[in-house]
Scaffold this active site. Structure first.
Site, PDB file in Angstrom:
ATOM      1  N   VAL A  25      15.027  70.122 -24.443  1.00  0.00           N
ATOM      2  CA  VAL A  25      14.361  70.843 -25.546  1.00  0.00           C
ATOM      3  C   VAL A  25      13.368  71.848 -24.972  1.00  0.00           C
ATOM      4  CG1 VAL A  25      12.879  70.620 -27.572  1.00  0.00           C
ATOM      5  CG2 VAL A  25      14.685  68.951 -27.174  1.00  0.00           C
ATOM      6  N   GLY A  42       7.513  66.670 -24.224  1.00  0.00           N
ATOM      7  CA  GLY A  42       8.811  66.059 -24.535  1.00  0.00           C
ATOM      8  C   GLY A  42       9.752  66.133 -23.363  1.00  0.00           C
ATOM      9  N   CYS A  99       5.281  58.786 -20.302  1.00  0.00           N
ATOM     10  CA  CYS A  99       5.852  59.788 -19.395  1.00  0.00           C
ATOM     11  C   CYS A  99       5.343  59.614 -17.969  1.00  0.00           C
ATOM     12  CB  CYS A  99       5.570  61.184 -19.893  1.00  0.00           C
ATOM     13  SG  CYS A  99       3.873  61.427 -20.408  1.00  0.00           S
ATOM     14  N   GLU A 103       4.781  69.836 -21.115  1.00  0.00           N
ATOM     15  CA  GLU A 103       4.438  68.542 -20.507  1.00  0.00           C
ATOM     16  C   GLU A 103       5.679  67.684 -20.592  1.00  0.00           C
ATOM     17  OE1 GLU A 103       1.347  67.261 -19.374  1.00  0.00           O
ATOM     18  OE2 GLU A 103       0.510  69.286 -19.357  1.00  0.00           O
TER      19      GLU A 103
END
Lengths: 502, 470
Positions: free
Chosen positions: B192, B188, B244, B210
């Protein structure tokens, strides 16, 4: 008439100023100094010199020279800090680091080479490999019990991997730290590697800065603090943390030899070791013999008055002395030893029996020359006891029954494991050393150190010739292409080959 | 509100029974994952279409097929991965056994992401299972349909005493993170991730993070412009830009830009037609918040829309868009775009491009398009990134023998293939000795003497260019 005082010469004034400055730096770690050192390190990193194999080799070789040329000084400061006998200093501090450095020198070329990986049918026209890169500027915080080893072995890994380093040895082993602060700038590149010192409150300040990896050896509480601080900048950490290392002595066992090996491991460095057995779970059938054997061993090792033995150390400071003393006084019964001298920070090699699980000596890490022995009635009872506790850094078992060893090994977890000896597994350059669970995360020694301080970057070098195959992947998507790709991409259970068309 | 403590305890108890240790159990669970994917292809495709309007083709290759391959790869290699690794012994240790055991960590937590909701949950789970752990899986609440489907399916196919699925948003995740796990695997965003690592530090739990970032794509003058454009377009607009590892922005010279722009325009048309909105092969943005975020990036940009730029709020549609005349300080350069927008920044030289990249955080991926192998070497050696790929995009993460992960703020740790197994394992060093040869040990015991030391040194010192004796 009194001679008038000589006017202060400029040379003398400068010498005084330099001495004052270095004393200031060694006694208090200031955040601004660290920020500046970090900036210098980043600049040195950007210059690219640490990327070169020759540079790294030269630094590692210089480190070896530093240890060889200053052996007597190291022996001297370790004696001042821990009353460490020369024998122990040479073997467990100097040679250990030297071996790691030479192992790195011998293998650096291989470690620095890209590692090519097995390719699929389609990527056979490409180059696929993993290349190791330095992380950047790393912070190494070493512990005091084996201050040379615990600071310089990680340093070897960080240097071999091409990083710049800020090294912070413990203020508790103050003489050794001072020596490292003096020697390292004379042997290693002064732009890339820096040694700082300071107390616990300084650590909080230091952890505000951003490093590319933090390597910490020490206590769990501080380990948590380090990781929490690292979370702010998502800095990876390696934590090698202390705790209670259990040692099970089975009824099927050569008690005499077990006693020798356990005593050696427990009482070297006056018990101040992260890897020594912290307590024994002894099968009731052999307990009496074990205690006798330990008593006789200790007599053989240190003589009737260990206090006069040149082979036995002292506790590092008054605080630790008090901690160990209080544990002894509140736990079980002294079966061997028990003598103490506060002024000398001396505690005799001591064995405790009739120890209960609730005793302080069974609840807290001992970190001194005291070995509690708790009775168990079976190997299973020992296993259950161990599993109730946090995973230790090291786990030991003494038994001539392979099944017992195998059970102990498979039914428990620990950083590392050794049957019928101890400590050795932490000294081998070919085995990774580290903790698990509450005893830490990550590992080092040998190639593991190099990997810990590297980023392993995956690389795929393609050319444009593969378009004849990859065209299937582009929109507009067609079910026909999909079927073909899925067929070609699927890894069959029968075949080992794997093909992904993308 | 379920009691997360009870869930974790149940898994811990199961782990304690050692049922996840035998290879047969692990293989049966991995097989079940393959079966789950094969038997539910239709519902998975539909769920992803509802969440992201992901084309079936993309779902098949980047979600289902990838997970099946990882599972089969693990099954094929499990025996060799599980075997203890014997190490090179010194002469002194000749009669001892020295090896590294691979042990499961215990109960692990896997927090998935919404852009590839099946892959990003199942691929780590496959690694966790292969390594013998129990796991709690928390799919992303943003990919609502897919996560509900996984919540329904996973318990049907996997052993419920060892694997649990937990649903929820930020609040539930925070509560879950108060529990003690033996490893936390998170995919994410950076903010966070910080909370995850902070929570993990309370229990000294290791983490794999990741993350993402802005992955640069350098397009150098000697590249094949047509092929480059096609691959850039494919990589950037796959999954409507929500990857990503997608190239986030392009760096090229003004001359290269002049050649690249028409090629990009042509490729977008070839791949998505003249009206991408009508193409069934182009996805949509996951939700309103992200749609507005990307639309605002476009409208606040000081650059110029060269291609695309159309948006449609009802459908959360953003056209494949290329921005030009973008500077480093532009809002679009301040955060990961995660959408179908490709800014092009011009630089005067390769050195300038490298310096630009090195001034910024280390990205998850770095792409280079060039015909000159010397340029490849230079860029690869002078920059750092999670992964590197020349003359293509995305593909380096599909090579199962390569580790996948970030560095610096793009992440911590790595996985895929064998590396997933390693991530979820503890490598425990073991030395097994006998009671023999105690005469050899005498040298190390007190009372110490110089003589003993000399003899011991002779036996144990590493020499340059020689074998290890200890």
């Amino acid at each position: 008439m009194l001679p008038s005082p000589s006017s202060p010469s400029p040379a003398r004034w400068f010498r005084t100023l330099r001495r004052t400055k270095s004393t200031e730096q060694s006694s208090k770690l200031s955040l601004s100094v660290c920020t500046e050192l970090l900036r210098k390190s980043r600049e040195a990193l950007a210059s690219g010199r640490t990327l070169r194999e020759e540079f790294r080799l030269s630094q590692l070789e210089a480190l070896v020279r530093m240890l060889v040329e200053n052996e007597d000084e190291f022996v001297d400061v370790l004696h001042k800090d821990l009353h460490k006998p020369r024998f122990e200093t040479v073997l467990s501090e100097l040679i250990l680091v030297k071996n790691e450095a030479l192992f790195a020198v011998n293998n650096l070329k291989k470690w620095m080479n890209p590692e090519y990986v097995a390719r699929s049918l389609v990527t056979s026209l490409d180059e696929c490999f993993v290349v190791s890169e330095p992380l950047g500027v790393v912070l190494i915080i070493g512990s005091w019990s084996s201050p040379v080893q615990l600071n310089l072995v990680p340093l070897v890994g960080a240097v071999a991997a091409g990083n710049c380093v800020i090294l912070k040895p413990s203020e508790i082993s103050s003489h050794t730290t001072e020596l490292l602060q003096r020697l390292i700038p004379s042997y290693l590149d002064t732009e890339c590697y820096h040694v700082i010192s300071g107390g616990p409150s300084d650590l909080t300040d230091l952890l505000e800065l951003k490093f590319d990896h933090i390597f910490y050896t020490g206590s769990r509480a501080t380990g948590q603090q380090v990781m929490q601080a690292a979370a702010r900048s998502l800095t990876p950490v390696t934590l090698v943390l202390g705790g209670k290392n259990p040692c099970y002595v089975d009824r099927e066992c050569d008690v005499g030899i077990a006693a020798q090996r356990i005593a050696w491991a427990r009482f070297h460095n006056a018990g101040q070791s992260d890897v020594a057995p912290d307590f024994v779970l002894c099968h009731t059938d052999v307990q009496a013999r074990l205690i006798l054997a330990l008593r006789s061993c200790l007599l053989q090792f240190y003589g009737p008055e260990p206090r006069h033995s040149a082979s036995f150390g002292r506790l590092v400071n008054a605080e630790l002395f008090t901690h160990v003393r209080d544990l002894v006084l509140a736990s079980g019964k002294v079966a061997v030893g028990g003598e103490m001298d506060e002024a000398e920070k001396y505690i005799a090699p001591t064995v405790l029996t009739d120890v209960l699980e609730s005793d302080p000596a069974m609840q807290q890490e001992i970190r001194g020359p005291v070995l509690p022995i708790m009775t168990v009635y079976s190997a299973d009872e020992a296993i259950n006891y161990i599993r109730r506790k946090e995973k230790p850094l090291c786990l030991y078992v003494f038994s001539s029954d392979r099944k017992v060893i195998s059970n102990m090994m498979t039914c428990t977890s620990s950083g590392s494991f050794c049957a019928n000896d101890s400590v050795l597994q932490s000294m081998m350059v070919v085995l990774p050393f580290g903790g698990v669970g509450a005893s830490g995360m990550g590992s080092y020694h040998g190639r593991c150190s190099f990997n810990t301080f590297s980023h392993r970057k995956s690389c795929v070098l393609r050319n444009t010739r593969v378009e004849c195959v990859t065209y299937l992947r582009y929109p507009p998507y067609e079910d026909r292409s999909l079927s073909l790709m899925m067929w070609a991409s699927s890894l069959s259970r029968r075949s080992q080959a794997w093909c992904q068309i993308l | 509100m379920s009691d997360y403590g009870a869930i974790v305890q149940k898994l811990r108890d199961s782990f304690g029974t050692r049922k996840t240790r035998p290879a047969e159990f692990r293989i049966s669970q991995l097989n079940s994952i393959v079966t789950l994917l094969r038997e539910n292809e239709g519902p998975i495709v539909e769920a992803l279409e509802r969440d992201l309007r992901k084309p079936k083709f993309e779902t098949m290759i980047s979600e289902i097929s990838m997970a099946i391959n990882e599972a089969n790869y693990a099954i094929n290699h499990l025996a060799s991965w599980m075997k203890p690794e014997h190490v090179e012994k010194s002469l002194v240790m000749k009669f001892d056994e020295c090896f590294i055991r691979k042990e499961p960590l215990g109960v692990v937590l896997i927090i998935g992401a919404w852009n590839y909701p099946v892959q990003l949950v199942l691929v780590p789970l496959i690694g966790a299972i292969a390594a013998g752990n129990c796991a709690v899986v928390k799919p992303s609440e943003l990919s609502d349909s897919t996560s509900s489907l996984l919540t329904e399916l996973l318990p049907k196919y996997l052993d419920q005493s060892c694997f649990s699925v937990v649903c929820g948003g930020a609040k539930e995740t925070t509560e879950l993170l108060e529990q003690r796990f033996d490893h936390i695997f998170y995919t994410g965003g950076v903010s966070v991730a910080r909370s995850v690592m902070r929570a993990a530090s309370c229990h000294l739990t290791p983490v794999t993070l990741e993350l993402g970032g802005k992955s640069p794509a350098l397009v150098e003058g000697s590249c094949d412009v047509t092929a480059t454009a096609r691959r850039l377009v494919w990589a950037r607009f796959f999954n409507a830009g929500q990857s990503c590892v997608a190239p986030d922005y392009v760096l090229c010279s003004p001359e290269t830009r002049r050649l690249l722009l028409p090629a990009l325009r042509d490729c977008i048309t070839q791949l998505y037609g003249t009206e991408p909105r009508e193409s069934r092969d182009f996805g949509r943005i996951i939700n309103q918040r992200h749609f507005e975020r990307i639309r605002d990036l476009l409208s606040n940009s000081q650059g110029r829309v060269e291609i695309g730029g159309e948006t449609e709020e009802g459908e959360r549609y953003i056209a494949p868009t290329v921005l030009v005349d973008v500077s480093e300080s532009d809002p679009v350069m301040q955060e990961e775009i995660f959408g179908p927008v490709l800014p092009i920044l011009t630089v005067e030289s390769l050195e300038e491009a490298i310096n630009f990249i090195n001034r910024r955080e280390k990205p998850l991926a770095l792409y280079l398009y060039t015909g000159d192998s010397k340029v490849v070497t230079k860029v690869m050696e002078c920059t750092s990134s999670g992964g590197f790929c020349s003359n293509d995009g995305l593909v380096h993460m599909t090579v199962i023998t390569l580790p996948f992960g970030g560095v610096g703020s793009s992440g911590v740790g790595r996985y895929h293939g064998r590396f997933s197994f390693d991530t979820f394992s503890h490598q425990r060093s073991c030395v097994l000795r006998g009671f023999g040869l105690e005469w050899a040990n005498q040298l190390r015991y007190p009372p110490y003497s110089e003589q003993k030391l000399e003899r011991l040194l002779q036996a144990t010192q590493e020499r340059k260019w020689s074998c290890t004796l200890l």
